[in-house]
Design a protein around this motif. Structure first.
Motif, short mmCIF file in Angstrom:
data_model
loop_
_atom_site.label_atom_id
_atom_site.label_comp_id
_atom_site.label_asym_id
_atom_site.label_seq_id
_atom_site.Cartn_x
_atom_site.Cartn_y
_atom_site.Cartn_z
N UNK A 219 -19.65 16.30 59.78
CA UNK A 219 -20.18 17.65 59.92
C UNK A 219 -21.52 17.83 59.24
N UNK A 220 -21.86 16.92 58.32
CA UNK A 220 -23.08 17.06 57.54
C UNK A 220 -22.84 17.68 56.19
N UNK A 221 -21.65 18.20 55.97
CA UNK A 221 -21.30 18.75 54.67
C UNK A 221 -20.80 17.64 53.76
N UNK A 222 -21.06 17.77 52.46
CA UNK A 222 -20.53 16.82 51.49
C UNK A 222 -19.04 17.09 51.31
N UNK A 223 -18.20 16.05 51.49
CA UNK A 223 -16.76 16.21 51.33
C UNK A 223 -16.02 14.94 51.66
N UNK A 224 -14.69 15.04 51.81
CA UNK A 224 -13.88 13.85 52.09
C UNK A 224 -12.76 14.16 53.09
N UNK A 233 -19.58 11.66 51.64
CA UNK A 233 -20.47 11.94 50.52
C UNK A 233 -21.35 10.72 50.27
N UNK A 234 -22.56 10.79 50.81
CA UNK A 234 -23.54 9.71 50.72
C UNK A 234 -22.98 8.36 51.18
N UNK A 235 -22.55 8.27 52.42
CA UNK A 235 -22.04 6.99 52.92
C UNK A 235 -23.15 5.95 52.96
N UNK A 236 -22.74 4.68 52.79
CA UNK A 236 -23.74 3.59 52.77
C UNK A 236 -23.28 2.46 53.67
N UNK A 237 -22.64 1.43 53.14
CA UNK A 237 -22.35 0.22 53.89
C UNK A 237 -21.40 0.41 55.06
N UNK A 253 -14.49 0.40 62.55
CA UNK A 253 -15.57 0.29 61.56
C UNK A 253 -15.05 0.72 60.20
N UNK A 254 -15.44 -0.02 59.17
CA UNK A 254 -15.16 0.37 57.79
C UNK A 254 -16.44 0.88 57.16
N UNK A 255 -16.35 2.04 56.49
CA UNK A 255 -17.50 2.69 55.87
C UNK A 255 -17.31 2.72 54.36
N UNK A 256 -18.34 2.32 53.62
CA UNK A 256 -18.34 2.50 52.17
C UNK A 256 -18.81 3.93 51.89
N UNK A 257 -17.86 4.81 51.60
CA UNK A 257 -18.16 6.22 51.33
C UNK A 257 -18.44 6.33 49.83
N UNK A 258 -19.69 6.08 49.48
CA UNK A 258 -20.06 5.69 48.12
C UNK A 258 -19.68 6.72 47.07
N UNK A 259 -20.16 7.95 47.20
CA UNK A 259 -19.95 8.93 46.14
C UNK A 259 -18.51 9.44 46.12
N UNK A 260 -17.80 9.30 47.23
CA UNK A 260 -16.37 9.64 47.24
C UNK A 260 -15.50 8.53 46.64
N UNK A 261 -16.08 7.35 46.38
CA UNK A 261 -15.32 6.20 45.87
C UNK A 261 -14.17 5.85 46.81
#
Length: 608
Positions: A219-224, A233-237, A253-261
């Protein structure tokens, strides 16, 4: 009976907070901010640098605290750069936007304010009372509860004295940008021959067919939130998994959802997102192996399909993790959590904020951003190809053992077996050829490249600070560039006996937790090792006398300290406990006029 940090500060000689001096200010509407302008406010100084994962953790930890005390607390980020690129004004502006820093930031490229406050580590937090006196200092992460207690005490005390002024602070938000991508982090090709990009600052994924947006996942909102309207929340890999595995687990696909750990799974057929590993809490200590939904992760930055599972660059604690999608088990793949550059058996290797992974058969390539290193794991052994340690970096081509990088974030295996390195802070794509052991530069002038992906035979670069995907026009050159070192000023120490004291005061209402053995741990080593003649190693006291070699004129003291504390309330059956931990790499200069005591602040005020 425990003594609160505020009460302790009252008994000792009060120290006036030095004025804030730097090149300029961000998030203030271009206005200068002086501490005298903030009298009546509680001021929290956050000494940070945008390369540092621990600093980024603290930014997120402080958000609820800033909201809770918004009428009495003013947070000011003091940006004290480690790398040359971080001293660039525009790079800092980009970072402040990228990481959604919603408080004023002092640009301190010469580390003037850093030195005035005698800071020794990133991140360091300094609390200043409404009358302008330093009342608490803490290094590292995990200090929010202690800060909350002290801020409440200061609010009550200065409200009673009439020296507390409520109201807005000096923060002025910058104009909101509008681009299709905002600080994209990584990209992969999908089985449908589209490009999937982690749009980090938009907290979503974008699927592209050429320049056409196929869809946005998130959605573009920060969340989980999971489901077909997911939040990140700031996804990366990103990594795809084999079709036969995808058929069993229900995502591709596996996503590293960085700030959500977290690790998240994406079904490309439906766009549905599910949480597949992590609890959402940041790992501090404890188990790293077990059921995927019960093990805490810490800032997963990149992922790669390797040896029938997903390798994880666990940037937050300087390790590599491993996730098995079928059994849904997570385990430690390599590393000890000590930050550094140490090769050898995978369980003894030191990593430093691994930020990029690429699989090549039985070899797993990686880049460690904080040691500016290219490394690989193969047959249970970790080897470094490029990199000299935490304090050396630059832009230099040639033989790999002489080459230098600057905070690389991405690595990609090319069809000819060579390796493309996204040399982020040099704004370059570098190439390492294992056949010749040579390093060259493919392209320069790219705005913080963070990944390279091969699509339809073309090399595409994720130009993160350029907010776009670029086609790479490869032009291999050889650059004999400058070597740099971290420019933190060294701390003078005397030769002979030196008292190294880590200062830690448990938060108010807490005590050191010795129920299961010693509550504290201190590990001291040095570079070069000959710097310490006696006293190096591991012990259980936070203060130790070490013997410094008078024949060594300079070096680095590496210190790792931790303390376990719990709430001190006998009526509570299960007390709330926390582990405070901090790593220091302190550049030192050995001189006869230096002091014979070195205090390092982990939490509290130095009473000596």
């Amino acid at each position: 009976m425990l003594t609160s940090p505020v009460t302790t500060a009252k008994r000792r000689a009060r120290v006036r907070a030095p004025e804030l001096v730097g090149r300029g200010w961000l998030n203030t509407g271009d206005k200068q901010v002086n501490l005298t302008d903030l009298r009546g406010k509680i001021v929290l100084l956050d000494f940070w640098t945008f390369c540092c994962i621990n600093c980024l953790h603290v930014l997120d930890e402080l958000r609820p605290l800033e909201e809770e005390f918004e009428d009495v607390l003013v947070t000011i980020g003091v940006h004290s750069p480690k790398f040359v690129h971080e001293a660039d004004e525009q790079a800092l502006r980009d970072a402040v936007e990228r990481y959604e820093v919603h408080h004023p930031v002092l640009d301190d490229p010469e580390l003037t304010t850093w030195q005035n406050y005698a800071v020794k580590a990133w991140p360091t937090l300094v609390l200043v009372d409404p009358e302008g006196y330093v009342v608490h200092v803490a290094a590292g992460e995990g200090h929010v509860e202690a800060l909350r207690t002290i801020i409440k005490e200061l609010s009550e005390e200065h409200d009673t004295k009439g020296t507390l002024h409520r109201g807005d602070g000096p923060y002025v938000p910058p104009p909101a940008p509008d681009t299709v991508l905002r600080f994209p982090a990584k990209a992969i090709t999908t089985p449908n021959n589209t490009l999937l990009v982690s749009d980090s600052a938009h907290h979503s994924l974008v699927e592209l067919d050429g320049e056409t947006i196929v869809r946005r996942i998130g959605t573009g909102e920060r969340g989980r939130q999971d489901g077909t309207q997911p939040t990140f929340s700031e996804p990366a890999g990103l990594t795809t998994i084999p079709q036969q595995v995808a058929d069993r687990v229900g995502y591709h696909v596996v996503v590293a959802d960085t700030v959500n750990h977290l690790l998240r799974g994406v079904n490309l057929d439906t766009g549905e997102v599910t949480t597949i590993a992590g609890t959402g809490e940041q790992w501090r200590d404890g188990d790293t192996d077990g059921d995927a939904d019960k093990i805490d992760l810490t800032s997963p930055w990149d992922v790669a399909w390797w040896r029938n599972g997903v390798a994880i660059a666990m940037a937050g604690n300087h390790t590599l993790g491993f996730f098995d999608p079928v059994t849904r088990q997570v385990s430690r793949l390599a590393g000890t959590t000590v930050e550094g550059l140490n090769d050898g058996p995978k369980d003894e290797a030191f990593f430093a904020q691994t930020s990029g992974l690429a699989a090549d058969g039985d070899r797993l390539w990686m880049v460690d951003s904080e040691t500016s290193a290219l490394r690989y794991l193969e047959n249970g052994q970790v080897r470094s190809v490029i990199g000299e340690g935490l304090f050396s970096f630059g832009h230099r081509d040639g033989q790999a053992d002489e080459a230098l990088l600057q905070h690389p974030l991405g690595v990609t295996v090319l069809p000819d077996g060579s390796v493309a390195i996204s040399d982020t802070y040099n704004g370059a794509i570098r190439r390492y050829d294992p056949a010749t052991n040579e390093v060259s530069t493919i392209a320069t002038g790219i705005a913080e490249p963070s990944d390279v992906v091969i699509a339809d035979g073309e090399l595409l670069v994720v130009a993160s600070a350029g907010h776009r995907i670029e086609q790479l026009a490869a032009n291999i050159t050889k650059i004999i560039g400058d070597a740099h070192e971290v420019k933190r000023p060294p701390t003078d120490i005397a030769p002979g006996e030196l008292e190294l004291a880590v200062v830690f005061t448990p938060p108010t209402g807490s005590k050191l937790d010795d129920r299961y053995g010693p509550s504290t741990r201190l590990e001291i080593t040095s570079s070069p090792p000959e710097l310490i003649l006696d006293g190096a190693g591991v012990g259980t006291n936070l203060s130790r006398t070490i013997k410094i070699n008078n024949k060594i004129t300079q070096g680095v003291l590496h210190v790792v300290a931790q303390a376990a504390s719990c709430t001190d309330d006998p009526s509570v059956e299960h007390p709330a406990c926390r582990l405070t931990r901090q790593d220091w790499g302190v550049p030192v200069r050995v001189t006869d006029t230096g002091p014979n005591r070195l205090p390092l602040m982990m939490g509290g005020m130095d009473e000596a």
